[in-house]
Enzyme design. Structure first.
Site, PDB file in Angstrom:
ATOM      1  CG  ASP A 123      21.948 -49.849 -76.015  1.00  0.00           C
ATOM      2  OD1 ASP A 123      21.230 -49.213 -75.222  1.00  0.00           O
ATOM      3  OD2 ASP A 123      21.679 -50.014 -77.198  1.00  0.00           O
ATOM      4  CD  GLU A 154      25.920 -49.020 -84.553  1.00  0.00           C
ATOM      5  OE1 GLU A 154      24.963 -49.208 -85.335  1.00  0.00           O
ATOM      6  OE2 GLU A 154      26.092 -47.932 -83.965  1.00  0.00           O
ATOM      7  CG  ASN A 199      22.887 -48.306 -88.276  1.00  0.00           C
ATOM      8  OD1 ASN A 199      22.001 -48.737 -87.541  1.00  0.00           O
ATOM      9  ND2 ASN A 199      24.082 -48.000 -87.825  1.00  0.00           N
ATOM     10  CG  HIS A 236      21.639 -49.657 -84.285  1.00  0.00           C
ATOM     11  ND1 HIS A 236      22.461 -48.561 -84.129  1.00  0.00           N
ATOM     12  CD2 HIS A 236      20.440 -49.283 -83.735  1.00  0.00           C
ATOM     13  CE1 HIS A 236      21.813 -47.595 -83.503  1.00  0.00           C
ATOM     14  NE2 HIS A 236      20.581 -48.005 -83.254  1.00  0.00           N
TER      15      HIS A 236
HETATM   16  P1  PGA Z   1      15.343 -44.023 -81.510  1.00  0.00           P
HETATM   17  O1  PGA Z   1      16.569 -45.035 -81.595  1.00  0.00           O
HETATM   18  O2  PGA Z   1      14.293 -44.735 -80.749  1.00  0.00           O
HETATM   19  O3  PGA Z   1      15.865 -42.838 -80.764  1.00  0.00           O
HETATM   20  O4  PGA Z   1      14.953 -43.716 -82.908  1.00  0.00           O
HETATM   21  C1  PGA Z   1      16.292 -46.356 -81.880  1.00  0.00           C
HETATM   22  C2  PGA Z   1      17.578 -47.141 -81.921  1.00  0.00           C
HETATM   23  O5  PGA Z   1      18.620 -46.578 -82.251  1.00  0.00           O
HETATM   24  O6  PGA Z   1      17.529 -48.348 -81.621  1.00  0.00           O
END
Ligand code: PGA
Length: 267
Positions: free
Chosen positions: A78, A156, A149, A151
């Site tokens: 992404d 999302e 959450n 995702h």
């Molecule tokens: P993080 O994010 O590794 O910074 O915790 C993970 C994600 O949002 O997929």
């Protein structure tokens, strides 16, 4: 260093260093094994805090142990939208800093959704991204983190199992979690381009890495809530090619059912 065992879907490691080392060794071994057969390997790569130590290990293996990335084709999950690739917080910069700028991957083999794709061409650019993945024979190993959450990538809550690469509105929790990096919630982009769940779940092997106590709650939900688009990571439970690599803190709330050996049999 033992490889991840795919028939047992969950590996719980003593700490984040060991978890990251296991993942890095697994990826390195797959790269080398393809190399030995004169074949390319397609990696789906993640950004964020979670994979940093994996990349650090891969860079170390490149510098000290001669691990080459010349046969690696990469597709990142992404990118924020809109955001210039040169922005210090873009995932282009992240990948350059943590991996690509430090290894011998060929620039033409690197693919990252672009935060400057024009709105009118965006749908086509996203379709082309999925097509390129297919043209490369699909993703061999997809590395994933997990958002608080649920995702995966920036898919999302509400994302469908067959969702393609697309523009998506970022969830408030996602934007809040990025606010410190951007030095203010108002500076966090409202949208992102994310690889869809379809391309992710079609990967031949998927490794979801989750580290630290901040992830304990969502890891419990990912295993114990109903499989649904409301928690996209729950989709992974339905797939046999997924390995969850957790440190003890991230696994804290599922430790008991695992001890009873009920979790793996239940799912
Ligand atoms: P993080 O994010 O590794 O910074 O915790 C993970 C994600 O949002 O997929």
């Amino acid at each position: 260093m033992t490889n991840i065992i795919y028939t047992k879907n969950i590996t719980i490691c003593d700490n984040e260093t060991i978890a990251s080392q296991r993942v890095a060794h697994f990826i390195a071994n797959e790269i080398k094994s393809k190399q030995a057969n004169g074949l390319p390997i397609t990696l789906g790569l993640a950004t964020g805090n979670t994979p940093k130590m994996v990349y650090e290990q891969l860079v170390r293996m490149h510098k000290n142990e001669g691990l080459s990335f010349k046969n690696v084709i990469s597709f990142n999950l992404d990118e924020y939208y809109p955001l210039e690739p040169s922005h210090p917080l873009s995932y282009h910069q992240f990948m350059d800093t943590h991996l690509f700028g430090q290894v011998d991957i060929l620039p033409e083999n690197v693919h990252i959704p672009n935060g400057t794709w024009q709105k009118e061409q965006l749908a086509q650019c996203c379709e082309d991204y999925d097509k390129k993945i297919l043209d490369c024979g699909g993703i061999d190993i997809q590395l994933l983190g997990i958002g608080r959450n649920g995702h995966i990538g920036f898919n999302e809550p509400g994302s469908a199992f067959d969702s393609p690469t697309r523009l998506i509105d970022l969830h408030s929790l996602t934007r809040n979690d990025a606010a410190a990096d951007f030095e203010g919630l108002e500076k966090v982009p409202l949208q992102a381009v994310t690889m869809g769940i379809q391309s992710i779940t079609q990967a031949k092997k998927i490794i979801l890495l989750a580290l630290g106590s901040r992830k304990a709650d969502i890891i419990q939900k990912a295993f114990q809530e109903e499989v649904s688009p409301e928690i996209p990571a729950t989709f992974l439970r339905t797939l046999s090619q997924v390995a969850f690599v957790l440190d003890k803190e991230a696994a804290a709330l599922i430790a008991e059912p695992l001890g009873n050996n009920s979790l793996t049999s239940k799912y």
